[in-house]
Design a protein around this motif. Structure first.
Motif, short mmCIF file in Angstrom:
data_model
loop_
_atom_site.label_atom_id
_atom_site.label_comp_id
_atom_site.label_asym_id
_atom_site.label_seq_id
_atom_site.Cartn_x
_atom_site.Cartn_y
_atom_site.Cartn_z
N ALA A 35 -0.14 -10.94 6.60
CA ALA A 35 0.43 -10.10 7.65
C ALA A 35 -0.35 -8.80 7.66
O ALA A 35 -0.67 -8.25 6.60
N GLU A 36 -0.71 -8.34 8.87
CA GLU A 36 -1.41 -7.06 8.97
C GLU A 36 -0.38 -5.93 9.05
O GLU A 36 0.55 -5.98 9.86
N ALA A 37 -0.55 -4.93 8.19
CA ALA A 37 0.32 -3.75 8.21
C ALA A 37 -0.18 -2.80 9.29
O ALA A 37 -1.36 -2.46 9.33
N VAL A 94 -4.48 -4.32 5.19
CA VAL A 94 -4.30 -2.89 5.43
C VAL A 94 -5.55 -2.34 6.11
O VAL A 94 -6.67 -2.58 5.64
N ASN A 95 -5.36 -1.61 7.21
CA ASN A 95 -6.50 -0.99 7.92
C ASN A 95 -7.00 0.24 7.15
O ASN A 95 -6.20 1.09 6.76
N ILE A 96 -8.28 0.33 6.97
CA ILE A 96 -8.87 1.44 6.23
C ILE A 96 -9.83 2.20 7.15
O ILE A 96 -10.74 1.61 7.74
N LEU A 126 -8.35 -5.60 2.70
CA LEU A 126 -8.67 -4.33 3.34
C LEU A 126 -9.46 -4.61 4.60
O LEU A 126 -10.48 -5.32 4.56
N GLU A 127 -9.00 -4.08 5.74
CA GLU A 127 -9.70 -4.27 7.01
C GLU A 127 -10.60 -3.06 7.26
O GLU A 127 -10.12 -1.96 7.46
N LEU A 128 -11.88 -3.31 7.25
CA LEU A 128 -12.87 -2.26 7.50
C LEU A 128 -13.53 -2.53 8.84
O LEU A 128 -13.77 -3.68 9.20
N LEU A 156 -13.76 -7.78 7.99
CA LEU A 156 -14.50 -6.94 8.93
C LEU A 156 -13.74 -6.98 10.25
O LEU A 156 -13.68 -8.02 10.90
N ASP A 157 -13.12 -5.82 10.60
CA ASP A 157 -12.22 -5.74 11.75
C ASP A 157 -13.01 -5.47 13.04
O ASP A 157 -14.10 -4.93 13.00
N ASP A 158 -12.43 -5.83 14.17
CA ASP A 158 -13.00 -5.53 15.49
C ASP A 158 -14.42 -6.05 15.62
O ASP A 158 -15.26 -5.42 16.28
MN MN Z 1 -6.90 -4.33 12.07
#
Ligand code: MN
Ligand code: G
Ligand code: G
Ligand code: NA
Length: 255
Positions: A35-37, A94-96, A126-128, A156-158
């Motif tokens: 689950a993404e916070a 968790v988005n960083i 960790l979403e970077l 690796l986000d986005d």
């Molecule tokens: Mn994200």
């Protein structure tokens, strides 16, 4: 409302900043894998301010560092509660933000949050975004290696929205690539978007990364993503971001 002053106040209490959680689901079996916070801010007046409005200001003012630490600790606390209740929560993502990742103490901050709540490192992802890497690639690679030593997962986000993606993709010790929802949105109307998604999946798999598609809103998109070989999906079609209590209920009675 002055956002900077408001955030300083919110950091000093336990009532204004809170997390919502959005499930990520395995395409093949429908199993929840994480689950993404997602951070939310409710002011004492009851206004909910979306992260798009306050995260950029938190980044400019440096407040994102203590806010990010609070997010990390809250995510670990929620994980500890789900574990104590015997509920199957595989991971929390968790988005960083760049300033957090660039802080020399970041590895220690992550390790301390895990230790405080007795959470195994493999439960945290960790979403970077690429923006954390482009400034100083070698420093970023060292910082990532340190995080991998701790045992956390890195996403690796986005993906697809930055630049130099391909060069970095092969050098980074990442576990997951998150395809940006801009591509997912267009995947049912636009042949070139489908080609991009298929290429990202093929490239990621060749580098042994799993692939998450975000912002999945329709059945048609889901079908396309399945055809593209995408591993996991996240989006309103599966579930909206929800409170900890709602996710607890979701986990207790899977659909
Ligand atoms: Mn994200
Ligand atoms: O949550 P959406 O629900 O609106 O989030 C909007 C944006 O805010 C996304 O780009 C998301 O990555 C970012 N965001 C949400 N929560 C956090 C957080 O805890 N830390 C950081 N740095 N960004 C976040
Ligand atoms: O940048 P990041 O991937 O962290 O942002 C996640 C953001 O995407 C959050 O704002 C979250 O609320 C939002 N989101 C999640 N699922 C969907 C969806 O299906 N459609 C849209 N439009 N936004 C979504
Ligand atoms: Na994203």
């Amino acid at each position: 409302l002055n956002i900077e002053n408001g955030l300083r106040r919110a950091l000093d209490n336990d009532t204004e900043l809170f997390l919502e959680f959005q499930p990520q689901v395995e395409l093949a079996g429908g199993r929840m894998i994480a689950a993404e916070a997602l951070l939310r801010w409710r002011t004492p007046e009851g206004t909910v301010i979306p992260p798009g409005r306050f995260i950029p200001i938190a980044e400019e003012t440096g407040l994102i560092v203590p806010i990010g630490e609070k997010v990390l600790r809250s995510a670990c606390a929620a994980l500890a509660r789900w574990r104590a209740a015997g509920l199957p929560m595989p991971r929390v993502a968790v988005n960083i933000a760049a300033p957090q990742f660039e802080s020399r103490k970041f590895g220690e901050t992550v390790a301390a949050a895990l230790a405080e709540f007795n959470v195994p490192a493999d439960r945290i992802e960790l979403e970077l975004t690429e923006s954390v890497i482009v400034r100083d690639a070698d420093a970023a690679l060292r910082a990532m290696a340190r995080l991998k030593e701790l045992g956390v997962s890195i996403a690796l986000d986005d993906f697809g929205t930055g630049y130099s993606s391909l060069a970095y993709l092969s050098r980074m010790p990442i576990d997951l690539v998150k395809i940006d929802r801009a591509f997912v949105m267009r995947t049912t109307e636009d042949e070139s978007a489908r080609t991009i998604v298929r290429s990202i999946v093929a490239l990621s798999h060749a580098l042994r990364h799993k692939v998450v598609a975000e912002g999945v809103e329709t059945r048609a998109q889901l079908t396309q993503l399945r055809r593209s070989g995408c591993d996991y999906v996240q989006g309103y079609l599966l579930a909206r971001p929800m409170s900890e209590a709602a996710l607890t209920a979701w986990l207790s009675s899977p659909i």
